[in-house]
Each structure stands twice: as C-alpha cells, then as structure tokens.
Design a protein around this motif. Structure first.
Motif, short mmCIF file in Angstrom:
data_model
loop_
_atom_site.label_atom_id
_atom_site.label_comp_id
_atom_site.label_asym_id
_atom_site.label_seq_id
_atom_site.Cartn_x
_atom_site.Cartn_y
_atom_site.Cartn_z
N SER A 127 2.01 -23.78 -14.45
CA SER A 127 2.37 -24.43 -12.98
C SER A 127 1.45 -25.58 -12.93
N ARG A 170 7.03 -19.11 -18.08
CA ARG A 170 6.03 -18.54 -18.93
C ARG A 170 6.56 -18.99 -20.35
N GLY A 228 1.53 -18.26 -18.19
CA GLY A 228 2.38 -18.80 -17.20
C GLY A 228 2.03 -20.04 -16.75
N PRO A 276 3.36 -18.37 -11.86
CA PRO A 276 3.85 -19.30 -12.99
C PRO A 276 5.22 -19.98 -12.33
#
Lengths: 635, 474
Positions: free
Chosen positions: B81, B107, B79, B104
């Motif tokens: 971010s 993914r 995930g 996240p």
C-alpha cells in the motif's frame, strides 16, 4: 495419451508416475495449467521432467499429460523479426495475453496461424521432388526470401501446387509419395530441437565472415560456417562484441540467443535493430534477425532449451541456402542450467559440479555449425527454378541429379549447388575470468577461433578488449587466398608483420619496465612506437561511434599499410640521421590516428597520409638530399 | 487449514514433515513450536507425502513430537500500500516501528514475475547523483542495477546514502543546454540483510535528517535476526518497490545491503539440504537466484515509474573473483568498485575508476541527456588516468627522472584527477556541468596531441584556453 500424476516437486524438476508409453525427451503438460515440460530421465515408472515454467504451486497428485512428441520448433515464414522465449513462444503474444509480466501456463504458437503469406511455386504438377527441394518462395520481408522446402524424409511427385495467399498451415499443394500415399504440402515444418537437421554433406569453409571489427577481421578472422568463442570476465565487452557481429557481419540471417543474460540487453537489441541499417541491404537490421530471449530471471529449464531452439532455426535457414550466424550469449548460463538440472536429478557431478556430459553436449552443439551442401534432389535453388520455368518432368530432375553426382569430386561445390552455412559465436562467462574452468576448457576443444577478452585492456578502455597475444584463429590459412583476391595480395603479409611487431613489443615491454625505454636501441624504440600505433590506431575501435564501428576489409588493409609505411620510413629516416624525437613528433602521426574515423573519400585521404609520411620524415631530416633517393614520388 | 504434528527430522533451518497431503511446492507454512512461538517457512521440496520446509526464523525451540506445522495454501505474500512510505518493517514485512499494521491495497507474491523483455523500456534517463566519479565516468541511469563492490571498513554506506540523498533526473526539454532537475515522485526502498544495528541506524538517521524518511520504506533484517529470513527480505523490498513504481508511478531507488550476507544464508540452506555445491560451497543455482533479484530493476513501457537498484556487497578479502561479486557483475549493468588504497589516502569517495563500469552510460549521456562532449571526455579521462597510473608504477621502479616528458604529464594528470575529480565531500552535490568543467580543466593538463579520443570540434569548443578562460566549458 497417457495421463500421469506428479509424485515430487523440487524446483524446476518434477517427477511423475503413470507415463508408460512416453519416451525420453518427450514433451509433457504438467499440472492443471498445462505447463510445458520435457522428460529427461526415466527410472522404472517414474519420469523426471524439467519444467519450462515456474513450478510454484504444483504438488503431488497434480496431473501430467503426455503429448507423445518431442520438444519441437515450428519453422516457416514469420520467424524473422520475431522475439521468442527459450521454447519458441513469441514474447509479444505473451505480452498481449498477460501484460508486462510473464505469468504461467500461457500458450502461443511459434508461427502466426492467421497471417497470410504470398506463395509463389517454383515447381509444377508432375515434378519429382525430394526432401529439401524448394517448392516455392515467400517474400517474408524486403530482405529475405523465404524458400519453402519439402520436409526431409519425404519424396515423390507433385500432384498439384498453386500460387496464392496462404497461412502457414494451409495446404499449398499435394504430393504423391513413392509408396502411393499423398501428403498435403504446407509451408510450416515442425522439427525436434535436439535432432540436427539433415544436409547432403559438410564442406570445408573458406570464405571469411567479415564483421567490420578490425581486430577480428584482420587478426583473428572467422569463416562462414566457422565456430568461435568469446570468453572473458564481466565488463570486458563480450556482449558488445556479440552485438557488433550481429549488426555488421556479412551473414544473411542472424539468430541471436540471449541465454540467461540481462533483460535490458535484449531490450537494447529490440530497440536498436529496427533503427540500424544493414550495411549490405540498406534495410533495418531487424529484418534479417531472429531473437531468442531467455533472460536470467526466466525459468532455468527453458534456458537449457533455448540454444537448441536457436540452432534448429539457424539450420532451417541454412537449408534454404543462406549464410547464418548464430550467437549464443552466454553459453556459461546454458551450462549452469544443465548443472542445476543435473544437481536436482542427483547425478554424480564432474568438475565444479557440472555434469559429466558437459563436454559432449557442448561439442555436439558446436558441431551443428558448418558449411553444408543443402539437402535437395538437384543442383539447388537455381536448378529448382530452372525446372519450374521449363516445366520439366522427372526426366529433367534426374538429369540434374546426375549432373550433381558427376561434380561430386569437384572442390567445394559448384555455383549450381545450394550451399548454406551456420557460424556459431558463443560467449563464455568464466567465473572470476578464470579460463581454466570447465566450460571454457570444453569449448576450446571444439572451436577454431578464440577471442580472449582481457579485463586489463578494458580498464584502459582499450576496446574491443581482445587480447592479441592469446587469441587465435585457425582459419587464417584457409582465407588467405580469398584475401589476396578480394582485398590485396599484401594483406596477409602486412597482418603477419604487425602481429610480429606486437609480439616483439611484448618482449621489449619487460625490458622497458625494468630499465626504461632509453635502454632500447633506436630501432627498438621505433618498433615500440609502431606497436603503440597499431594498438591505438588500428586495434582500438569504438563500437558507439558512427564513424568507427564498421571498417571494411579494404580500409583495414590501407590502415595497416599506413602504419607499416610510417614504421619503415621512420627506420630509414633514423638511419640517415633524423632524431627519434623529431620523428615521433611528426604531425602525420595524428593524421594516422584519425584515419580510422574517415568517412568520405578514404582512398584519397590514405594517399595523402602516405605522401605526408614521406615529406615529414624524410623531408625534414638533416640528410634530406641524401635520402631523397629513397623517397619516391612526392617531395 | 491443514495442520500436522508429524515432523520427522530437523536439520539446521530445515524440517522434514511426513504424512502430509495436498502440499504444493513453494507453499507458505506456519510453524508453532512447543513453547508457543510461531515462525514462518516455505516448502522447498515435496516428495509424495513428505515435505521439506525451510524455517525463515530458525528452528530453535522446535522438536519432532510437538511442533505444529500448518500449510497455508498460498505462497509468501506481502500486502502493499502507499501507506508503507515512511515505515520500518522487519525482514518478513511485519511492522517493526511500533506503528499499526498496513491495510494492504493488494497482496502480492514476493517472488514476482519476470518482466517480458519486449515490455521493457530501455533505461536511458541520466540520474545526476552529484558524485563526479559516478556521473562523469560511470553514470547511473533510471532502471539500471548498479552495485557497489566494497570491502569491510570502506565507506560504502556513506556513498549509498549520498546517492539516495542527491539523486535527481535532469529535465532536458530545453534543448542542448544541460537541464535543471526534473520533477517526479521519488521513493527509496531500503533492505538491510544481516548488517549491524549501527549500519542500519546510520541509514535511518540519514533518512531522518534529510526528511527522506517520508519517502522511504525500510525492511530490516539485522545481524542478530534469523539468517534464513534474509532470503525473503530483498524480495519483500522489491515487491514493495514494484508496487510503488508500477502502480503508483514513482521512481524508486532500491538499496540492498549487504548481498554477501544474503548469499551466505542461501549457502546455509543449500548445505543443510546436502546439495552438490558449486564454487566455494555456494549452490550451483546462485546465479539464477541472484538474477531473480537483480532483474527486477527496470522500466516498463507505458508505466511512468521505474526501479533503480544499488545493491551493496562487501567482497571477502577485497577479492573481485569471489563468487558473489563475480556472479553479481555478470548480472548487473556494471559496478562501482571502492578501493582501499584511495581510502587510506583519505580520498572520499574512494571509487576505483578503472575497474568500475556502467554498461548503460552510452545510452544515458550525450546531447539531450547531459552534453555532447560527455562520452568522449569520459573516455579520454579514463584512458589518461590509466596511463598515468601505469607511468606511476614505472616511476616506483625507475625513479621519476626516468620518465619521458609525456609520462610526467600523465603522472601529474593522475594525481590531479584523484585530488580534484574523484575527491569530493560527502555532502557536496556537484552538478553534471561542474563535473564536466573539472574534467576539461584536467584534460588541459595533457598535451593537446594526446586528446585522441575527443572529437576535434569538442576540443575546440570546450578545452579551456591558456588565458584562463576556464569557464568556457560551463
């Protein structure tokens, strides 16, 4: 068609059941996404399939669909300037479908189905044609005229044919075969990649393929239709050498296979070739180029297929009567792909884990190179056109055929016959630069030219780092006659003399290393300096300098002439008392060193160098008057 | 959820699970051992109802009767971010700094997808690392993969940290002059595979001290972490890097250390599978496997970000022909080789200039990038240094007196080159103008007639003249 089921997945290898009517090397569609795969082994009812795409997510029970046809390429107008992956999917079409990253299960035909091409027939209704005969032409781009041929294995009479704009699948005419069946004539041919395309006969190759790279053209030349290999450790310059040949060779069509190599290298070719000008046509280089790009991170089975895809395309252009260069960079990655698949099949390995059939596969690939008399019923393209102009019927065609039969005994084909050639240049990436490894050794058995790259030379920035002591070319004697006619009668002798000097330098270098240069006789010291001049002023060539990357055969000859003239004059001057130090300090040496960068008016410049050699060596010596008798011309 | 307790064999890091259904190749697996510990794995092979699973975190504590195996129906994902910046994760992408889990943005499968060669943009933006041996002779460009070939005990970590700290791209919109540092968002993604705590700590400290940590994402698999986990670690790091580069428009420098341990983990799995080995027991597909890591460097047309990779590997016994450096060299775009002799003589960075190479330098230097004379000068310095070293070898046998005057000049050049050009401080950030100026000063030590590789015009323009006008070059 059969519909089978997957029973096993191991990396790029999938085993399926329930494909009873499929054959070896048949193409199958694997999984719900229809991934392309090829049958490479059959045991009872289990077929092992190498899959050309990532197999993650496949599992037992997923469907496998037989297609009943082998892996094939589409041949016709539209291949030039294209970039394909290893199984002939155009990469720009894939980009349009999935963006910058390649995802699975995409399909794109090798040739654009929408694009219309302007077709001009060169035969007319009633003409008798056979497989390989040219029936018309398409101006594919401003450089290459695409010659549309009757597919091999078909013969008969043209029922109808007409000019116009067609897509590659539109019928341009009809043909009535000898057995009475009729066939649509289309521009596209489909050919299985693992089967060599037929030709009339192979002929001896005797015309040099010039590359503009001095060490290759002069010392280790290749011919049109020849085979060469470039082995070398990484960083020695394999890829740059390959690119130089792709750029500057006097072939008409170039097929470049990036087989398991770097993505950025393909990008380099893609960005550079549209900009660079072909020295022969003045048009962008890309117009004569087909790229097959299967980079190292793309699926390994497609890498195995990519060399076959490339060579089939090369043969197709050869059949039209063109001289084609196929470059495979690198054949080691292809061999590794074979090894990986072989390992998954749990075959008994040969040397270093490579399959036992490595040598056979390599040999049969390189053997698809050569100069041939193309398949056709008559003398060649010109014949076909003459026929079209005279709207001749079967009588004339058979007359042409009998002419051909008569001249069969002739040396290597007459001008009327259509000949074409495929030259193959394969690079090899031996692990650790070790030339005794299986891929190099199996390659050396079949190739005639060996350009050995040396990392020691590369460290000294001696590029191209082709080692002049271990490299060889077996085509030298074949093209000496051609050189004498086209370049100069002395070229071969000059080349051999320089080679002898370089060999001698190598022997003397041992002595110098042990006891110093002073221990050599003055003649030997002059020889050492001349050898250095050959190395630095002739062999070294900068692929990234506009004024040095291409050198014509004629310039190469003149350059050698100057170096040897200096050598002989220096010995003469020394015999008459000139000090070695003075001879070596002559300013003309710098002039010779820069001669390779000359751009304008080279002939005059070379003449000037020749006169400077005389004046500076002979003219400054203490025995000037005495030597005057030797110094012809200028002084 | 499909859960099985049908483990038949456990061999090293591998488990053979029987009587499974609907398992797919590459599927992620969660293993639960009798003592309750959980571990991740993935499917290496599936044959009818038998699945072969590799356990990333080892098989200690597993048995055949009680181990629970769950097939999760997806592949190993990360995930990603923007919040990953400034965080430390373990080798499988789980927070390891005591911070909260990442929420996240998306993914992604850690295996990525190959960049379409037609979509690549050619890397040609010069990166000024501030290290003369790199900038002057083997320059790094944005989107390149340039490994450091090192050996045990050599300062590759210091050099990598220095590169990470000092790297900047020049803004050359001003014309012929050498530009100033360009603006742009940078990030460093750091993946440690099997290195010691001390080494990892050095990097973390280094990032902290220069507050680079806020722009860094760290994935740590240390020497005492499970070996098989290392197979996933670089892919975790590159998945994060791709997100930062192509979704967040950042220029990402990825440092992977140590690739040698990664390859050893691969060999361990291969041996446990009883595969036919290639050289030195490494699997035959090592090249392909490494390519799927290294080829994730690059630039993509139409995206602002880029991924530049600096993998580090220690060559066993300093042997460049060992399969790991060998195959790496065939994939990467050059290599920076560290030399033990230079190191012993106290020269930092001990970059062995001759075997080092940057394949992309031709595109990254020259007018508008660095300066017009850069390529010629660097060729000349290479050639002269090589000749100097040769002459030095000769001097060892014959004594200095036996050398010709020219050779003596080259010996002097080679010494000065090592001392002034290669040697610099670990915190010394030299601009490319400074690097070139030193290069010209050294070129002036050579006889004028030996400057064959430089165009006359540049020699006229940049060669310092005898009357001490050495700043002509800057």
């Amino acid at each position: 068609m059969d519909q089978g089921r997957i029973v096993k997945v191991a990396g790029p290898l999938v085993v399926a059941e329930g494909l009873p009517s499929s054959k070896m090397y048949d193409l199958v569609r694997v999984g719900t996404e229809g991934l392309m795969g090829e049958i490479i082994e059959m045991r009872a009812d289990r077929a092992s399939i190498q899959v050309y795409e990532e197999t993650e997510g496949l599992g037992p029970g997923d469907p496998v669909e037989a297609t009943g046809a082998p892996l094939s390429v589409e041949l016709g107008p539209g291949m030039l300037e294209a970039v394909y992956d290893g199984v002939q999917r155009p990469l720009d079409a894939l980009e349009a479908q999935s963006g910058a990253f390649i995802t699975r299960g995409m399909n794109a035909p090798g040739l654009d189905r929408e694009k219309r091409w302007e077709f001009t027939p060169v035969v007319s209704a009633g003409d008798r044609v056979e497989g390989g005969d040219i029936i018309g032409t398409v101006p594919e781009n401003t450089v290459i005229e695409h010659r549309v041929m009757v597919p091999p294995g078909i013969s008969g009479a043209i029922e109808s044919i007409s000019a116009g704009e067609y897509t590659v699948t539109d019928p341009v005419g009809r043909l009535v075969a000898d057995d009475g069946t009729t066939h649509d004539l289309v521009m596209m041919q489909v050919w299985p990649v693992r089967v060599p395309r037929p030709y009339k006969k192979k002929i001896a190759a005797d015309e040099p393929l010039t590359t503009g790279t001095r060490v290759i053209d002069t010392f280790f030349p290749i011919v049109k239709g020849g085979v060469a290999c470039i082995p070398g450790p990484f960083g020695a310059g394999k890829t740059v050498t390959q690119h130089q040949i792709a750029k500057w060779s006097n072939a008409e069509v170039v097929i470049f296979i990036g087989c398991g190599e770097r993505g950025n290298e393909m990008t380099d070719v893609l960005m550079e070739f549209p900009e660079l000008e072909d020295p022969y046509s003045g048009e962008p280089l890309l117009k004569r180029t087909v790229l097959v790009a299967n980079t190292s991170n793309m699926p390994v089975a497609a890498r195995e297929a990519s060399v076959y895809t490339g060579i089939t395309m090369a043969e197709y252009f050869r059949d039209m009567g063109y001289d084609v260069v196929l470059q495979a960079d690198s054949t080691s990655r292809w061999a590794e792909a074979m090894r990986e698949i072989s390992g998954r099949l749990e075959e008994m390995p040969g040397d270093e884990g490579f399959p036992a059939y490595l040598g056979t596969r390599l040999a049969s690939f390189y053997e698809r190179a050569g100069k041939v008399e193309c398949l056709s019923s008559d003398g060649g393209a010109e014949g076909a056109r003459a026929q079209a102009a005279g709207s001749g019927g079967p009588e004339e065609a058979s007359a042409a055929r009998s002419v051909r039969e008569d001249s069969d005994e002739g040396p290597t084909g007459t001008a009327a016959k259509r000949t074409g050639s495929v030259s193959v240049v394969g690079s090899v990436s031996p692990p650790g630069g070790d030339l005794s490894e299986p891929v190099v050794q199996n390659t050396l058995r079949v190739v005639k030219v060996f350009w050995a790259l040396q990392d020691q030379l590369a460290f000294q920035r001696h590029f191209p780092a082709i080692d002049w002591l271990t490299s060889y070319s077996l085509y030298l004697d074949k093209i000496t006659g051609h050189w004498a006619e086209e370049v100069s009668p002395e070229f071969r002798a000059r080349r051999d003399e320089c080679m002898a000097i370089l060999q001698r330098e190598n022997e003397l270098a041992e002595i110098v290393r042990l006891v110093g240069v002073e221990a050599l006789s003055p003649e030997e010291q002059i020889l050492m300096e001349t050898a250095k001049s050959i190395r630095e002023d002739f062999l070294q060539q900068n692929a990234f300098r506009d004024d040095d990357q291409f050198s014509s055969l004629h310039e190469q000859d003149r350059l050698l002439e100057m170096i040897l003239l200096f050598h002989k004059t220096a010995i003469r001057a020394h015999e008459h008392g000139a000090a070695l130090k003075e001879i070596f300090a002559a300013p003309v040496r710098e002039h010779i060193a820069r001669a390779k960068y000359l751009t304008e008016d080279r002939a005059a410049e070379f003449d000037e160098i020749a006169s400077e050699i005389e004046t500076q060596l002979v003219g400054t010596g203490p025995l000037r008057e005495e030597t005057a008798v030797y110094a012809g011309g200028e002084r | 959820m499909r859960e099985y307790m049908t483990t038949r064999d456990i061999v090293g890091p591998l488990l053979l699970i029987e009587s499974v259904a609907d398992v797919t190749y590459g599927e992620l697996v969660e293993l639960e051992f009798p003592d309750g510990t959980r571990s991740l794995g993935n499917v290496l092979e599936v044959d009818r109802d038998v699945a072969l699973v590799q356990a990333f975190e080892g098989t200690r504590g597993a048995n055949t009767a009680q181990t629970k195996v769950r097939f999760l129906g997806r592949s190993l994902e990360l995930g990603v971010s923007r919040d990953m910046l400034g965080r430390v994760f373990d080798g499988l992408g789980r927070p390891a700094d005591g911070g909260p889990d990442i929420i996240p943005d998306v993914r992604r499968s850690i295996y990525g997808s190959p960049i379409n060669p037609t979509a690549r943009d050619f890397p040609d933006d010069f990166i000024q690392t501030g290290v003369s041996a790199i900038d002057g002779l083997n320059p790094l460009v944005r989107g390149q993969k340039l490994p450091i070939f090192s050996g045990s005990g050599l300062p590759h970590n210091q050099l990598a940290a220095q590169i990470a700290r000092q790297s900047a791209v020049l803004d050359c919109t001003g014309g012929d002059e050498i530009g100033c540092k360009a603006e742009g968002e940078f990030a460093v993604v750091f993946a440690a595979m099997g290195i010691t705590f001390a080494d990892a700590d050095f990097f973390i400290d280094e990032f902290r001290n220069t507050s680079a940590i806020e722009r860094a994402v760290l994935f740590l698999n240390l020497a005492d972490d499970p070996a098989v986990e290392r197979i996933a670690t670089p892919r975790m790091a590159l998945t994060a890097a791709e997100y930062l580069a192509y979704d967040c428009d950042m220029h990402v420098l990825v440092i992977l250390t140590d690739m040698t341990y990664y390859c050893e983990a691969l060999r361990e799995v291969s041996a446990a599978r009883k595969e036919v080995p290639g050289r030195r027991g490494y699997p035959g597909y090592l090249y392909t496997d490494l390519a799927t890591i290294y080829e994730r460097a690059g630039r993509v047309k139409g995206r602002h970000g880029s991924i530049t990779q600096v993998p580090i590997l220690t060559m066993p016994d300093d042997d460049k022909t060992h399969p790991i450096p060998d195959l790496t060299g065939y994939i990467t775009e050059g290599q920076i080789v560290l030399d033990r002799n230079l190191h012993r003589r106290g020269i930092y960075p001990p970059v062995a200039v001759l075997p080092s190479l940057s394949r992309l330098k031709q595109k990254g230097i020259g007018p508008g990038k660095t300066r017009e004379d850069h390529a010629d000068l660097s060729n000349q310095l290479f050639g002269a240094y090589a000749r100097g070293l040769q002459a030095k070898e000769l001097a060892v046998i014959l004594g200095e007196a036996a050398l010709s005057d020219d050779d003596k000049a080259f010996v002097a050049f080679a010494d000065a080159f090592e001392d002034r050009f290669i040697r610099q401080g670990p915190h010394e950030d030299r601009s490319i103008a400074d690097t070139l100026a030193i290069g010209w000063e050294l070129a002036a030590l050579l006889p004028r007639t030996e400057l064959k590789r430089i165009k006359d015009a540049y020699v006229e323009k940049y060669l310092p003249t005898d009357d001490g006008e050495e700043d002509a070059a800057s």
